[in-house]
Motif scaffolding. Structure first.
Motif, PDB file in Angstrom:
ATOM      1  N   PHE A 103       0.800  -1.228   0.000  1.00  0.00           N
ATOM      2  CA  PHE A 103       0.000   0.000   0.000  1.00  0.00           C
ATOM      3  C   PHE A 103       0.832   1.278   0.000  1.00  0.00           C
ATOM      4  CE2 PHE A 103      -2.676  -3.231   2.124  1.00  0.00           C
ATOM      5  CZ  PHE A 103      -3.738  -3.250   1.241  1.00  0.00           C
ATOM      6  N   GLY A 104       2.121   1.163   0.219  1.00  0.00           N
ATOM      7  CA  GLY A 104       2.961   2.350   0.205  1.00  0.00           C
ATOM      8  C   GLY A 104       3.127   2.959   1.587  1.00  0.00           C
ATOM      9  N   PRO A 105       4.230   3.693   1.797  1.00  0.00           N
ATOM     10  CA  PRO A 105       4.514   4.231   3.128  1.00  0.00           C
ATOM     11  C   PRO A 105       3.566   5.334   3.581  1.00  0.00           C
ATOM     12  CG  PRO A 105       6.149   4.989   1.538  1.00  0.00           C
ATOM     13  CD  PRO A 105       5.318   3.953   0.846  1.00  0.00           C
ATOM     14  N   ARG A 106       3.031   6.121   2.668  1.00  0.00           N
ATOM     15  CA  ARG A 106       2.160   7.230   3.074  1.00  0.00           C
ATOM     16  C   ARG A 106       0.918   6.730   3.800  1.00  0.00           C
ATOM     17  NH1 ARG A 106      -2.374  10.052   1.336  1.00  0.00           N
ATOM     18  NH2 ARG A 106      -2.695   8.512  -0.299  1.00  0.00           N
ATOM     19  N   ARG A 107       0.225   5.773   3.216  1.00  0.00           N
ATOM     20  CA  ARG A 107      -1.009   5.281   3.819  1.00  0.00           C
ATOM     21  C   ARG A 107      -0.746   4.526   5.123  1.00  0.00           C
ATOM     22  NH1 ARG A 107      -4.020   2.684  -1.551  1.00  0.00           N
ATOM     23  NH2 ARG A 107      -3.859   4.537  -2.879  1.00  0.00           N
ATOM     24  N   VAL A 108       0.256   3.666   5.100  1.00  0.00           N
ATOM     25  CA  VAL A 108       0.529   2.835   6.275  1.00  0.00           C
ATOM     26  C   VAL A 108       0.993   3.684   7.453  1.00  0.00           C
ATOM     27  CG1 VAL A 108       1.958   0.960   7.181  1.00  0.00           C
ATOM     28  CG2 VAL A 108       1.037   0.810   4.863  1.00  0.00           C
ATOM     29  N   GLN A 109       1.921   4.590   7.206  1.00  0.00           N
ATOM     30  CA  GLN A 109       2.469   5.395   8.295  1.00  0.00           C
ATOM     31  C   GLN A 109       1.420   6.320   8.902  1.00  0.00           C
ATOM     32  OE1 GLN A 109       4.654   5.390  10.387  1.00  0.00           O
ATOM     33  NE2 GLN A 109       6.242   6.943  10.200  1.00  0.00           N
ATOM     34  N   SER A 110       0.628   6.967   8.074  1.00  0.00           N
ATOM     35  CA  SER A 110      -0.373   7.892   8.603  1.00  0.00           C
ATOM     36  C   SER A 110      -1.427   7.157   9.419  1.00  0.00           C
ATOM     37  CB  SER A 110      -1.035   8.672   7.456  1.00  0.00           C
ATOM     38  OG  SER A 110      -1.627   7.788   6.513  1.00  0.00           O
ATOM     39  N   ALA A 111      -1.854   5.975   8.966  1.00  0.00           N
ATOM     40  CA  ALA A 111      -2.859   5.211   9.714  1.00  0.00           C
ATOM     41  C   ALA A 111      -2.311   4.722  11.053  1.00  0.00           C
ATOM     42  CB  ALA A 111      -3.339   4.025   8.873  1.00  0.00           C
ATOM     43  N   LEU A 112      -1.081   4.221  11.055  1.00  0.00           N
ATOM     44  CA  LEU A 112      -0.510   3.703  12.293  1.00  0.00           C
ATOM     45  C   LEU A 112      -0.202   4.817  13.289  1.00  0.00           C
ATOM     46  CD1 LEU A 112       1.878   0.858  11.069  1.00  0.00           C
ATOM     47  CD2 LEU A 112      -0.312   0.629  12.246  1.00  0.00           C
ATOM     48  N   LEU A 113       0.237   5.962  12.814  1.00  0.00           N
ATOM     49  CA  LEU A 113       0.513   7.063  13.730  1.00  0.00           C
ATOM     50  C   LEU A 113      -0.761   7.558  14.411  1.00  0.00           C
ATOM     51  CD1 LEU A 113       3.247   9.277  12.003  1.00  0.00           C
ATOM     52  CD2 LEU A 113       3.463   7.810  14.011  1.00  0.00           C
ATOM     53  N   LEU A 114      -1.885   7.463  13.743  1.00  0.00           N
ATOM     54  CA  LEU A 114      -3.150   7.797  14.408  1.00  0.00           C
ATOM     55  C   LEU A 114      -3.409   6.846  15.568  1.00  0.00           C
ATOM     56  CD1 LEU A 114      -5.548   8.665  11.431  1.00  0.00           C
ATOM     57  CD2 LEU A 114      -4.569  10.234  13.121  1.00  0.00           C
ATOM     58  N   LEU A 115      -3.091   5.568  15.385  1.00  0.00           N
ATOM     59  CA  LEU A 115      -3.219   4.607  16.474  1.00  0.00           C
ATOM     60  C   LEU A 115      -2.286   4.960  17.628  1.00  0.00           C
ATOM     61  CD1 LEU A 115      -4.350   1.926  17.584  1.00  0.00           C
ATOM     62  CD2 LEU A 115      -2.501   0.751  16.368  1.00  0.00           C
ATOM     63  N   ALA A 116      -1.058   5.371  17.310  1.00  0.00           N
ATOM     64  CA  ALA A 116      -0.124   5.783  18.354  1.00  0.00           C
ATOM     65  C   ALA A 116      -0.635   7.005  19.106  1.00  0.00           C
ATOM     66  CB  ALA A 116       1.245   6.075  17.736  1.00  0.00           C
ATOM     67  N   ALA A 117      -1.274   7.933  18.391  1.00  0.00           N
ATOM     68  CA  ALA A 117      -1.833   9.114  19.046  1.00  0.00           C
ATOM     69  C   ALA A 117      -2.928   8.732  20.034  1.00  0.00           C
ATOM     70  CB  ALA A 117      -2.380  10.079  17.991  1.00  0.00           C
ATOM     71  N   VAL A 118      -3.776   7.798  19.625  1.00  0.00           N
ATOM     72  CA  VAL A 118      -4.825   7.313  20.532  1.00  0.00           C
ATOM     73  C   VAL A 118      -4.194   6.627  21.745  1.00  0.00           C
ATOM     74  CG1 VAL A 118      -6.782   5.723  20.766  1.00  0.00           C
ATOM     75  CG2 VAL A 118      -6.522   7.088  18.684  1.00  0.00           C
ATOM     76  N   GLY A 119      -3.148   5.827  21.511  1.00  0.00           N
ATOM     77  CA  GLY A 119      -2.463   5.162  22.608  1.00  0.00           C
ATOM     78  C   GLY A 119      -1.840   6.150  23.581  1.00  0.00           C
ATOM     79  N   ALA A 120      -1.224   7.214  23.061  1.00  0.00           N
ATOM     80  CA  ALA A 120      -0.632   8.232  23.934  1.00  0.00           C
ATOM     81  C   ALA A 120      -1.706   8.950  24.744  1.00  0.00           C
ATOM     82  CB  ALA A 120       0.167   9.235  23.100  1.00  0.00           C
ATOM     83  N   GLY A 121      -2.851   9.222  24.118  1.00  0.00           N
ATOM     84  CA  GLY A 121      -3.945   9.836  24.852  1.00  0.00           C
ATOM     85  C   GLY A 121      -4.484   8.928  25.950  1.00  0.00           C
ATOM     86  N   LEU A 122      -4.601   7.627  25.645  1.00  0.00           N
ATOM     87  CA  LEU A 122      -5.052   6.664  26.659  1.00  0.00           C
ATOM     88  C   LEU A 122      -4.035   6.555  27.792  1.00  0.00           C
ATOM     89  CD1 LEU A 122      -6.993   4.457  27.622  1.00  0.00           C
ATOM     90  CD2 LEU A 122      -5.778   2.831  26.152  1.00  0.00           C
ATOM     91  N   PHE A 123      -2.757   6.591  27.462  1.00  0.00           N
ATOM     92  CA  PHE A 123      -1.708   6.533  28.481  1.00  0.00           C
ATOM     93  C   PHE A 123      -1.811   7.720  29.432  1.00  0.00           C
ATOM     94  CE2 PHE A 123       2.523   6.434  30.281  1.00  0.00           C
ATOM     95  CZ  PHE A 123       2.879   5.091  30.267  1.00  0.00           C
ATOM     96  N   ALA A 124      -2.175   8.879  28.893  1.00  0.00           N
ATOM     97  CA  ALA A 124      -2.260  10.088  29.709  1.00  0.00           C
ATOM     98  C   ALA A 124      -3.374  10.026  30.740  1.00  0.00           C
ATOM     99  CB  ALA A 124      -2.448  11.307  28.808  1.00  0.00           C
TER     100      ALA A 124
END
Length: 442
Positions: free
Chosen positions: A74-95
């Protein structure tokens, strides 16, 4: 030379992925400084803190091969942007988490969310930039990303003086989400790379050359991550008897050296390859230097401690060399799988080395919270012995027959060189439409 086109590629492709890797490095190392805050606020014990920190490596390592396949498909643009959104949710949950289970889930989400941070950046470099510039840009990518480790030392220490760790993770969640959106919006889509029948994961694991460098790269890079990420601090406290201020200062210097080392190795590989030499020689030299530095630490050689530990920090960036070697071994349509396969060994060894060192240290009784010098020497010495074995595997002429035997055990058919060359040829001869200002001459 079309300077405007060059800088447009750097600003639209390179820098957004470098920002993602920076956040990945920051998340990887930040727990070392907030550990005491986590313990006091949530009541976590030492074992819980150890599991909470190491789950990042576990999830990260487990995700590398699937992420590599997704990057190729799928290419790096789609994969990286989708996964970083998951990391953002994880960081918010950690907080907002108040118990161990929710913190563990949040940390695992962060690990999965940044699992493509480096490999997506490397894949984008291979897709968008000339092949002769890959090693140099890989070095810059790791250099900028490793600034996250610098941030996670003295700068975060100062931030925690007026901002709680929960507020800090709220800021990180917002920054991660913004980076995901930036990559999705700014990075252009790359035309599809033609695949061949051999463009499979088996082509990577069945290649003898991969198994020649993989053990050496994994044991050196993974051990360097393990030492700088956790065990350098206890050693400097228990053996070198540094106070808190001196300890933070030395970790900060090691982080600066880490960042500069990435640039240095990238430049070295770039110029060596321009002269027709292979990057394998540089990897061997880095391994020898690393083993010598660890022996100096274990034997407590009469040197300033910052010298061998700076070598340890530099080796943490030797992925620049390893991935440059991998880029020469496989065609572009296999770049994601090949980088992911090697990275899973890097992170897998980092987890094993980190966990095994802790188990060995636990066998010695603590004296006022400090472990004995002999415990550290045994733990570090066993790790060095394994690295020496990996170096012998890399260097001996008999490695070819051994690699062939391993390939047959894995039931993967080795990728032959002519077919790999054909794959590269198909890629280079394919028609890919680029933006008018993206056709850059280097």
């Amino acid at each position: 030379m079309q300077i405007s086109g060059t800088w447009r590629l750097i600003s639209r492709v390179f820098l957004p992925f470098a920002a993602g890797y920076y956040l990945s490095y920051l998340f990887r190392t930040i727990n070392a400084l907030i550990a005491s805050h986590l313990s006091s606020d949530t009541g976590l014990g030492t074992a819980d803190l150890g599991l909470l920190t190491s789950v990042y490596f576990l999830v990260f390592a487990a995700a590398q091969i699937p992420v590599g396949i997704l990057l190729d498909r799928f290419g790096p643009r789609r994969v990286q942007s989708a996964l970083l959104l998951l990391a953002a949710v994880g960081a918010g949950l950690f907080a907002i988490s108040t118990d161990f289970l929710s913190l563990l889930i949040a940390r695992a989400m962060i690990g999965l969310g940044v699992a493509a941070a480096l490999t997506a950046g490397l894949k984008s470099i291979i897709l968008w930039f000339p092949r002769e510039r890959v090693a140099l840009l890989n070095g810059y990518m790791v250099m900028l990303g490793s600034l996250g480790a610098v941030t996670a030392t003295a700068p975060v220490e100062h931030l925690l003086a007026w901002m709680g760790w929960r507020q800090l993770f709220e800021v990180l969640a917002a920054a991660t989400g913004a980076t995901a959106i930036l990559i999705c919006v700014v990075v252009p889509e790359r035309g599809a790379v033609p695949s061949t029948a051999r463009a499979t994961l088996g082509s990577v694991f069945g290649d003898r050359r991969f198994w020649r460098i993989a053990p050496l790269s994994a044991t050196c890079v993974g051990s360097a991550w393990s030492l700088q990420g956790l065990w350098a601090s206890p050693w400097l406290r228990d053996v070198e008897e540094l106070d808190r201020a001196s300890l933070v200062r030395q970790l900060f210097i090691m982080s600066i050296v880490l960042s500069c080392g990435a640039w240095l190795l990238g430049m070295t590989v770039h110029y060596v390859k321009r002269r027709g030499a292979g990057a394998e020689t540089i990897l061997a030299m880095v391994a020898v230097l690393f083993i010598a530095a660890e022996i100096a630490v274990v034997l407590r050689a009469p040197l300033p401690s910052i010298l061998p530990w700076s070598v340890v920090a530099i080796v943490g960036t030797a992925t620049v060399v390893s991935f440059a070697v991998i880029a020469d071994y496989f065609p572009p349509e296999l770049a994601g799988r090949a980088n992911g396969a090697l990275n899973v060994l890097h992170f897998g060894w980092a987890f094993l080395a980190q966990y095994a060192t802790g188990l060995i240290l636990e066998q010695w009784p603590a004296n006022d919270g400090h472990r004995s010098v002999q415990a550290y020497q045994l733990a570090f010495g066993l790790n060095v012995a394994l690295q020496i074995g990996a170096f012998v595997w890399f260097a001996l002429p008999s490695r070819r027959s051994c690699a062939s035997w391993m390939s047959s055990i894995l039931v993967f058919k080795p990728a032959d060189v002519p077919n790999a060359i054909e794959s590269v040829g198909l890629y280079e001869n394919s028609v890919i439409l680029l933006p008018a200002d993206g056709d850059v001459e280097w």
